[in-house]
Design a protein around this motif. Structure first.
Motif, mmCIF file in Angstrom:
data_model
loop_
_atom_site.group_PDB
_atom_site.id
_atom_site.type_symbol
_atom_site.label_atom_id
_atom_site.label_comp_id
_atom_site.label_asym_id
_atom_site.label_seq_id
_atom_site.Cartn_x
_atom_site.Cartn_y
_atom_site.Cartn_z
ATOM 1 N N ASN A 109 0.826 -1.194 0.000
ATOM 2 C CA ASN A 109 0.000 0.000 0.000
ATOM 3 C C ASN A 109 0.871 1.260 0.000
ATOM 4 N N ASP A 110 1.667 1.434 -1.053
ATOM 5 C CA ASP A 110 2.532 2.602 -1.170
ATOM 6 C C ASP A 110 3.032 2.695 -2.607
ATOM 7 N N ASN A 111 3.457 3.887 -3.016
ATOM 8 C CA ASN A 111 4.004 4.084 -4.354
ATOM 9 C C ASN A 111 5.491 3.767 -4.422
ATOM 10 N N GLU A 112 6.173 3.940 -3.325
ATOM 11 C CA GLU A 112 7.623 3.742 -3.301
ATOM 12 C C GLU A 112 7.945 2.410 -2.656
ATOM 13 N N PRO A 113 8.962 1.731 -3.012
ATOM 14 C CA PRO A 113 9.911 2.017 -4.071
ATOM 15 C C PRO A 113 9.344 1.642 -5.439
ATOM 16 N N ARG A 114 9.832 2.320 -6.438
ATOM 17 C CA ARG A 114 9.410 2.043 -7.812
ATOM 18 C C ARG A 114 10.446 1.145 -8.464
ATOM 19 N N LEU A 115 9.955 0.256 -9.318
ATOM 20 C CA LEU A 115 10.829 -0.655 -10.045
ATOM 21 C C LEU A 115 10.516 -0.495 -11.523
ATOM 22 N N PHE A 116 11.476 -0.008 -12.283
ATOM 23 C CA PHE A 116 11.290 0.299 -13.709
ATOM 24 C C PHE A 116 10.115 1.249 -13.922
ATOM 25 N N GLY A 117 9.891 2.154 -12.993
ATOM 26 C CA GLY A 117 8.818 3.137 -13.100
ATOM 27 C C GLY A 117 7.474 2.659 -12.574
ATOM 28 N N PHE A 118 7.356 1.401 -12.199
ATOM 29 C CA PHE A 118 6.096 0.870 -11.687
ATOM 30 C C PHE A 118 6.039 1.023 -10.173
ATOM 31 N N PRO A 119 4.912 1.482 -9.634
ATOM 32 C CA PRO A 119 4.765 1.547 -8.179
ATOM 33 C C PRO A 119 4.817 0.155 -7.558
ATOM 34 N N ARG A 120 5.095 0.135 -6.275
ATOM 35 C CA ARG A 120 5.239 -1.125 -5.556
ATOM 36 C C ARG A 120 4.037 -2.033 -5.737
#
Length: 87
Positions: free
Chosen positions: A32-43
């Protein structure tokens, strides 16, 4: 009672591992969070996709740990028996 007459044991403790692919996606606080992003995708997105191989591995492990040696022997109704020289 002969081994052929034995009922399958559905109470094997290894089956409890199958709860992992069911329970982990329900733990909303994990993703339930946007970070960390992987290749621009939210968690949320990349973690949901990562749970697919986890589920496959857990299911494969439970299958291998719970199958009986009798499952590997061909039977008369098995079409591969003819190929192996059976009648």
């Amino acid at each position: 009672m002969a081994p052929e007459d034995a009922e399958p044991n559905d109470r094997n403790p290894w089956y409890l591992l199958l709860l992992i692919p069911v329970v982990v996606p329900m733990l909303v606080f994990i993703y339930n969070d946007n970070e960390p992003r992987l290749f621009g995708f939210p968690r949320f997105y990349w973690l949901q996709l990562a749970l697919i191989p986890l589920s496959v591995l857990v299911t494969l492990a439970v299958y291998r740990l719970t199958r009986s040696p009798a499952d590997d022997t061909p039977t008369e109704t098995d079409p591969t028996v003819d190929e192996l020289g059976g009648e």
